[in-house]
Design a protein around this motif. Sequence first.
Motif, PDB file in Angstrom:
ATOM      1  N   ILE A  71       0.852  -1.201   0.000  1.00 55.12           N
ATOM      2  CA  ILE A  71       0.000   0.000   0.000  1.00 55.12           C
ATOM      3  C   ILE A  71       0.888   1.252   0.000  1.00 55.12           C
ATOM      4  N   ARG A  72       1.966   1.206   0.758  1.00 55.07           N
ATOM      5  CA  ARG A  72       2.915   2.321   0.783  1.00 55.07           C
ATOM      6  C   ARG A  72       3.514   2.536  -0.613  1.00 55.07           C
ATOM      7  N   GLU A  73       3.831   1.411  -1.261  1.00 57.00           N
ATOM      8  CA  GLU A  73       4.407   1.537  -2.601  1.00 57.00           C
ATOM      9  C   GLU A  73       3.396   2.103  -3.590  1.00 57.00           C
ATOM     10  N   ALA A  74       2.133   1.675  -3.473  1.00 55.61           N
ATOM     11  CA  ALA A  74       1.097   2.189  -4.380  1.00 55.61           C
ATOM     12  C   ALA A  74       0.849   3.675  -4.118  1.00 55.61           C
ATOM     13  N   ILE A 108      -3.938  -1.546   6.567  1.00 53.82           N
ATOM     14  CA  ILE A 108      -3.115  -2.697   6.936  1.00 53.82           C
ATOM     15  C   ILE A 108      -3.298  -3.799   5.899  1.00 53.82           C
ATOM     16  N   PRO A 109      -2.337  -4.008   5.017  1.00 59.05           N
ATOM     17  CA  PRO A 109      -2.466  -5.130   4.087  1.00 59.05           C
ATOM     18  C   PRO A 109      -2.322  -6.459   4.836  1.00 59.05           C
ATOM     19  N   PRO A 110      -2.703  -7.575   4.198  1.00 58.07           N
ATOM     20  CA  PRO A 110      -2.561  -8.865   4.884  1.00 58.07           C
ATOM     21  C   PRO A 110      -1.127  -9.048   5.402  1.00 58.07           C
ATOM     22  N   TRP A 120       5.820  -8.912  -2.086  1.00 63.36           N
ATOM     23  CA  TRP A 120       5.398  -8.946  -0.685  1.00 63.36           C
ATOM     24  C   TRP A 120       4.810 -10.311  -0.389  1.00 63.36           C
ATOM     25  N   ILE A 121       5.205 -10.912   0.721  1.00 57.76           N
ATOM     26  CA  ILE A 121       4.771 -12.259   1.069  1.00 57.76           C
ATOM     27  C   ILE A 121       3.483 -12.190   1.877  1.00 57.76           C
ATOM     28  N   GLY A 122       2.531 -13.050   1.493  1.00 58.13           N
ATOM     29  CA  GLY A 122       1.283 -13.139   2.246  1.00 58.13           C
ATOM     30  C   GLY A 122       0.177 -12.283   1.666  1.00 58.13           C
TER      31      GLY A 122
END
Lengths: 82, 136
Positions: free
Chosen positions: A11-14, A74-76, B133-135
């Motif tokens: 999300i930070r990268e996007a 918060i991404p997974p 990114w993992i997960g």
Amino acid sequence: MNIRFLFFASIREAAKTRELELDIPGGNVNDALSHLETRIPELRRHLDRVQIAVNEEYSDRNRSLREGDTVALIPPVSGGKS
Amino acid sequence: MIRIQREDFSVDAVIQALKQQGMGAIVTFTGIARGESRDGKPVRAVEWDVYETMALRAFAKIREDSIHRFGLIDAAIVHRYGRQEPGENLVLIAAASSHRQEAFDACQFMMNEIKRSAPLWKKEILDDGEERWIGE
């Protein structure tokens, strides 16, 4: 009211930033996310898969926000691998 | 002891810091950066992103829960962030108790809870330059 958004991992990268403050008219988390996605359209396709934390507590999207709240996307988490 | 830090940690130093009278066992788990991805590709490095204040709260809760649940005398969680190359330390869990079984069980519990709930994200940087990114 001022809301501070925090972004992590993909999300930070996007978003191309770690945090952003937005002045929005009020409302709940969903309303705030609508304003956020207008400001950063690249986040639109990520919003369905993130959890929300308000002031460091996991929260649902109907929660009303107050001046100065911090909303983290918060991404997974990396969970359950090694 | 709860720590989130960029720099490496010493397993011995954490064990020494935990030791006190009445302990009969300290079990530690050290997570190490792997040189190979789940699908068998060579990994150049891993990078961690962390929501530090929230992760510290999550670690504190996991530590306290495990102390109560397993009757531990003390417990420690140390997690690194930033970039690590294969072979470097990533995370250390330590459980100290009167007897070994509860310390083994508590280590497993704490590591599972961290992976399930703590806001930490791992990115693999593969040898061919691919990053993921993992997960997610």
